[in-house]
Design a protein around this motif. Structure first.
Motif: not given
Length: 253
Positions: A30-40
Motif C-alpha cells: 500500500g505504500a507510495l514508493v520512491a524508486v531510487h536509481y543512479t544511472a539505469n
C-alpha cells in the motif's frame, strides 16, 4: 494487503535486486514508493511500471550517492515527487539499500577504492538518515541493508565487509535517538542472494553458493524484501536497534 496504505517510502538502489523486490513489496502493501536509481533509468522506470501495473503507486528519483551534494539531489527529487503525489513531503519509511561491492583483497585495495566504498556504503546512509529526520513521520521506519559478510572472515572482500560492519552501527545509535518519536531503526543482513550477476547463470557456482545456507539454496530478493516489509509494517513496532540475520542460516557455521 494494505498494511502500509497511506504511507510513503524511499528505497535506495531499487531499480534491481533486493532493492527492486523491496520496492515492489512495499508498494503491494500500500505504500507510495520512491524508486531510487543512479544511472539505469530504464531499469528504474521498469520497476515503477511493474508496481503501477500491479495496482501500486511509485515514482523514480535519480541521484548518484557517494559524491558531494548527493543527499541534497536525492531529497530534492524525492520531495518533488512526494508533493506531486501526496501534497506533502512526509516520509514514513526509509530503506538504505544502495551499495557497491568490490574492494578486493587487503593487498589489492587502493586508498581511492577504500574511500569510494565507504562514501557510498557508509557515509551516504548516515547522511540520508540525518536528512530524513526532518521528513520522517511519527512512528516511521528506517531499515539499513548490511550483509552476512560482516560476520564471517572474507579476506577477498575485506573493505566491503568493513563498510557493512560500519552500517550495522547506525541502527542502535539512531534507534536510541529516534525512539521518542516512535521511529524504529534496524539492520537486515542478506546472505548470497540471486541478482543479475552472470555467476547465477552458472549451475555449478549456484550449487556451491547454495551450500552456504542451512536450506541448501541461494536466497531470492523476495526472501529479503519480506523481512524488510515486516520491519516496515505496524507489526514491527516493537523491534528497534536490531540486527536481523536474513542469510538463510549462512551464519550458523
Amino acid at each position: 494487503m494494505s498494511t502500509l496504505m497511506g504511507k510513503t517510502a524511499l528505497v535506495t538502489g531499487s531499480s534491481r535486486g533486493i532493492g527492486r523486490a523491496t520496492a515492489v513489496r512495499l508498494a503491494r502493501d500500500g505504500a507510495l514508493v520512491a524508486v531510487h536509481y543512479t544511472a539505469n533509468k530504464d531499469a528504474a522506470e521498469e520497476t515503477v511500471s511493474a508496481i503501477r501495473g500491479g495496482g501500486g503507486r511509485a515514482f523514480a528519483v535519480r541521484a548518484e550517492l557517494g559524491v558531494p551534494g548527493d543527499v541534497d539531489e536525492l531529497f530534492a527529487g524525492l520531495e518533488a515527487g512526494l508533493v506531486e503525489h501526496t501534497g506533502a513531503t512526509a516520509l514514513d519509511i526509509l530503506v538504505n539499500n544502495a551499495g557497491v561491492m568490490g574492494g578486493g583483497s587487503a593487498q589489492e585495495t587502493t586508498p581511492e577504492l577504500f574511500d569510494r566504498l565507504f562514501a557510498v556504503n557508509v557515509k551516504a546512509p548516515f547522511f540520508l538518515i540525518q536528512r530524513a529526520m526532518a521528513n520522517l513521520s511519527e512512528g516511521g521506519r528506517i531499515v539499513n541493508i548490511s550483509s552476512g559478510l560482516s560476520r564471517i572472515a572474507s579476506p577477498g572482500v575485506v573493505t566491503y565487509a568493513l563498510t557493512k560492519g560500519a552500517v550495522e552501527h547506525l541502527a542502535p545509535h539512531f534507534a536510541k535517538l529516534l525512539a521518542p518519536r516512535g521511529i524504529t531503526v534496524n539492520t537486515v543482513a542478506p546472505g548470497v542472494t540471486r541478482n543479475d550477476s552472470p555467476v547465477f547463470d552458472n549451475a555449478d557456482a549456484v550449487a556451491e553458493m547454495a551450500r552456504m545456507s542451512a536450506f541448501d539454496r541461494v536466497g531470492e530478493p523476495e526472501d529479503v524484501a519480506d523481512v524488510v516489509a515486516f520491519l516496515a509494517s505496524p507489526q514491527g513496532r516493537w523491534v528497534t536497534g536490531a540486527f536481523l540475520d536474513a542469510t538463510g542460516g549462512s551464519l550458523l557455521g
